[in-house]
Design a protein around this motif. Structure first.
Motif: not given
Length: 562
Positions: A32-37, A39-44, A113-126, A445-446
Motif C-alpha cells: 500500500k505504501a508503494y502506491g500505484p505502479h 511510484k513510491f520507495v519506503p523511507g526518506d 525491501y519486499l522480500l525482507g518482510f517475506c523472509l521475516n514472516y516465513a522464518a517466524a511462522s515456520y 521514485k521519479l
C-alpha cells in the motif's frame, strides 16, 4: 480414507489462515505504501538511498564494475568507506538478483525491501508452526514480528529490516536444550553469523538475547538444584558430543569453524578502520532506551487521539519503541490469567517474556546509568550508538509469548465456552489495524531519479583524466540529501567523489559549503596519512571537478596553497 482426506483438508485450512494473514500484511502494510505502479520507495531520501547505494555497490562489485568492495569511492581519498556503516552483505545478493534481471536501482530496492518482510514472516511462522501453535496464533505472532509497529517506525533505516535469522537462532538454541543434538548447534552458529551479515546491529543484539536466554534456560528445569542448573550446559554439550556420530561431529566442527572464519572476515575490516580512524562512541553519545520510549507510537494513526494521555509521539524514529495496545493487552492477559498454565509451550513462553524484560531492564536508562555500560566496554561495542534498536530483536520473544497467549485462549474456548474466542479475534484485528493504519515515510521514485538527472546536467563537458567529483552544498535541502545525491551520481557514472555521508565520517569532515574545502580536504588527508610529497596534492587537485562553487581560486590548482 475419509479420515486422511479430512486431515489433509484441515492442514490446508491451517496453512491458508497463516497465508491470508501474511497477504494482509504484505498488501495492506507494505505494498500500500508503494502506491500505484510502485511510484513510491519506503523511507526518506536520506538513509534509504544510502542503503540503496550500499546494495548497488555490492552489485557493481559482483558484476566486476568495482575493484574493491571495502574501498567504495565516496569520502575520497579516504579508504575503507564501507566500514563507516553497515555493509548488508547478507542480503545484498537478493538485490543483485533483481539488478541482473534488468530492473533499475530503485525498483530492485523495492523488491529487496519486499522480500525482507517475506523472509521475516516465513522464518517466524515456520518456528511457531514447529511449536504446534494454532494457525491464528502462528499467523499473529509472525505478523507482529514482521509488520509490528517497532519495525514500521524504523522504515527510514531499512538496513535493520532483515531479521529472519533471529527466530531461527532462538529456536535452534531451545531445540538443543531440549534434545542435545549437535545439528542444532550447527544451525545456531550459522544463524548467528548470517544475522551479523544481514545487520551487525541486529547480530550484536541477537547474541545478547541468546546469552540471556541461555542463562535463563536451566532455571526452567523443574525440581532441579542450583548445582544441577549451573552444570546444565556443560552436561548438555558433553551428552550431545557423546551421542553423536563422527560425521555429525565433523559437520558441527566445520559449522563453528566456518562461522568463526566468516565472522573474522566480516569484522576485521571494521576493526582495522576503528583503529585507523579512531571510530568509537563515548558513553555520552550512546542512546539508551528510556521507559517513555516504549510508549512512543510514531506514525500509528489510530492512537493519535491518545497522544495527550500516555502515548508519546516522538519525531525521532529511534525513540519509537511502542509495540501497540494489542500486544500490551495480550501480554497483560497472559500475565494475569495464564500464569499457572501447564500447557506444552508455557515454560518456553514465560522464558521468552522474562528474557525480553531482562534485556529491557539491562539496557534501560536510569538517570544516565544502565547495565549496558558493562557490555559497552567489550571490544567493538563502542561503535554501537542506538541501543534502542534492541526492540527489533525483542519483537521475537514477544511474538512467541503473544502467540502462546492466543493459542491458550483458543484452546480454553474450545473446551469451555466459545465466546472466549472474541478476545483473541478482536485483539488480532486490532494488532493488524495498528500496522495497517500507519503514516508511512516514502519518497517518489521519479523524484529520486530527477534529482540525479538535474545534478548530472551541471557537470561540465570537459573533464580531466580520472576525474574526481565534488559538488557544493547549495543549502536548498538537507546537506545529507545532497551528499547522498552526489554519492549515487558518482556511482552511476563511475567516478570517485570527495562528497559522502555515512554512520561515521573521516577525520575533520566538514560540509561542502565553499570551495576552500577542496584543498583543505586533500591536505587534511595528507596529514592524516603522513603524506609529505607536495606532488600528491597537485596530482589530486588537478583531477577534481568542482560543481556549484563560485569562490574557487585557480591558483589552488597550480601550487601548494599554504
Amino acid at each position: 480414507m475419509e479420515y486422511t482426506v479430512q486431515k489433509k483438508w484441515n492442514e490446508f485450512l491451517n496453512q491458508a489462515i497463516i497465508f491470508i494473514i501474511f497477504i494482509l500484511g504484505i498488501w495492506l502494510v507494505v505494498l500500500k505504501a508503494y502506491g500505484p505502479h510502485w511510484k513510491f520507495v519506503p523511507g526518506d531520501i536520506g538513509d534509504t538511498r544510502l542503503v540503496n547505494y550500499l546494495l548497488e555497490h555490492f552489485f557493481r562489485r559482483a558484476a566486476g564494475l568495482e575493484n574493491d568492495y571495502w574501498n567504495a569511492s565516496y569520502f575520497y581519498p579516504f579508504k575503507s568507506a564501507i566500514t563507516f556503516s553497515e555493509n548488508l552483505l547478507g542480503s545484498a545478493p537478493i538485490y543483485a538478483f533483481f539488478r541482473w534481471g534488468g530492473l533499475d536501482r530503485e525498483t530492485s530496492f523495492q523488491w529487496w525491501y519486499l522480500l525482507g518482510f517475506c523472509l521475516n514472516y516465513a522464518a517466524a511462522s515456520y518456528v511457531l508452526s514447529r511449536l504446534k501453535f494454532n494457525p491464528l496464533a502462528t499467523g499473529m505472532g509472525a505478523f507482529f514480528f514482521t509488520f509490528g509497529l517497532p519495525i514500521l517506525a524504523q522504515e527510514t533505516h531499512p538496513q535493520l529490516l532483515y531479521r529472519f535469522a533471529i527466530p531461527l537462532a532462538c529456536f535452534a538454541l531451545y531445540q538443543f536444550f531440549q534434545t542435545s543434538k549437535l545439528s542444532n548447534l550447527s544451525i545456531l552458529s550459522i544463524c548467528i553469523i548470517w544475522q551479523f551479515y544481514l545487520s551487525i546491529y541486529m547480530g550484536v543484539f541477537l547474541a545478547v538475547l541468546l546469552l540471556i536466554t541461555g542463562i535463563l534456560l536451566p532455571f526452567s528445569l523443574i525440581a532441579a538444584t542450583l548445582r544441577e542448573r549451573l552444570a546444565c550446559w556443560p552436561k548438555q554439550i558433553k551428552q550431545a558430543w557423546l551421542c553423536s556420530t563422527p560425521s555429525e561431529r565433523m559437520i558441527t566442527a566445520a559449522a563453528f569453524l566456518g562461522s568463526g572464519i566468516l565472522f573474522i572476515l566480516l569484522m576485521w575490516p571494521y576493526y582495522q578502520a576503528s583503529i585507523h580512524y579512531g571510530f568509537f562512541r563515548s558513553w555520552g553519545e550512546v542512546y539508551l532506551p528510556d521507559w517513555k520510549d516504549f510508549f512512543s507510537a510514531g506514525g500509528a494513526q489510530i492512537w493519535y487521539p491518545l497522544e495527550s494521555l500516555f502515548i508519546n509521539r516522538s519525531a525521532n524514529s529511534e525513540q519509537r519503541l511502542f509495540p501497540g495496545i494489542a500486544i500490551i493487552a495480550l501480554v497483560l492477559i497472559g500475565v494475569g490469567t495464564l500464569i499457572k498454565s501447564k500447557s506444552k509451550n508455557a515454560s518456553l513462553a514465560w522464558l521468552n517474556l522474562v528474557a525480553a524484560l531482562a534485556f529491557i531492564l539491562f539496557t534501560l536508562n536510569f538517570n544516565g546509568h544502565s547495565g549496558y555500560w558493562f557490555l559497552w566496554h567489550l571490544p567493538g561495542l563502542k561503535s554501537i550508538r542506538v541501543v534502542g534498536r534492541i526492540q527489533l530483536v525483542l519483537m521475537w520473544p514477544i511474538a512467541l509469548f503473544i502467540a502462546w497467549v492466543i493459542d491458550e485462549i483458543c484452546h480454553r474456548a474450545r473446551q469451555k465456552q466459545n465466546w472466549l474466542l472474541i478476545f483473541p479475534l478482536l485483539l488480532s484485528g486490532l494488532l493488524i489495524a495498528e500496522s495497517v493504519f500507519f503514516d508511512h515515510v516514502t519518497h517518489s521514485k521519479l523524484e529520486a531519479q530527477q534529482r540525479l538527472a538535474r545534478m548530472m546536467a551541471r557537470i561540465p563537458k570537459n573533464l580531466p583524466d580520472n576525474p574526481i567529483l565534488f559538488i557544493a552544498d547549495n543549502k536548498s535541502s538537507l546537506y545529507l540529501f545532497q551528499e547522498i545525491d552526489t554519492m549515487l551520481l558518482a556511482q552511476e557514472i563511475g567516478m570517485p567523489t570527495l562528497n559522502g555521508y555515512s554512520g561515521n565520517f573521516p577525520p575533520g569532515y566538514e560540509a561542502a559549503a565553499n570551495c576552500i574545502q577542496i584543498p583543505k580536504r586533500i591536505i587534511r588527508y595528507m596529514k592524516f596519512e603522513n603524506i609529505t610529497q607536495k606532488s600528491f596534492y597537485l596530482d589530486t587537485i588537478k583531477r577534481i571537478v568542482p560543481v556549484g562553487f563560485d569562490d574557487c581560486d585557480s591558483t589552488w590548482w597550480e601550487h601548494w596553497p599554504y
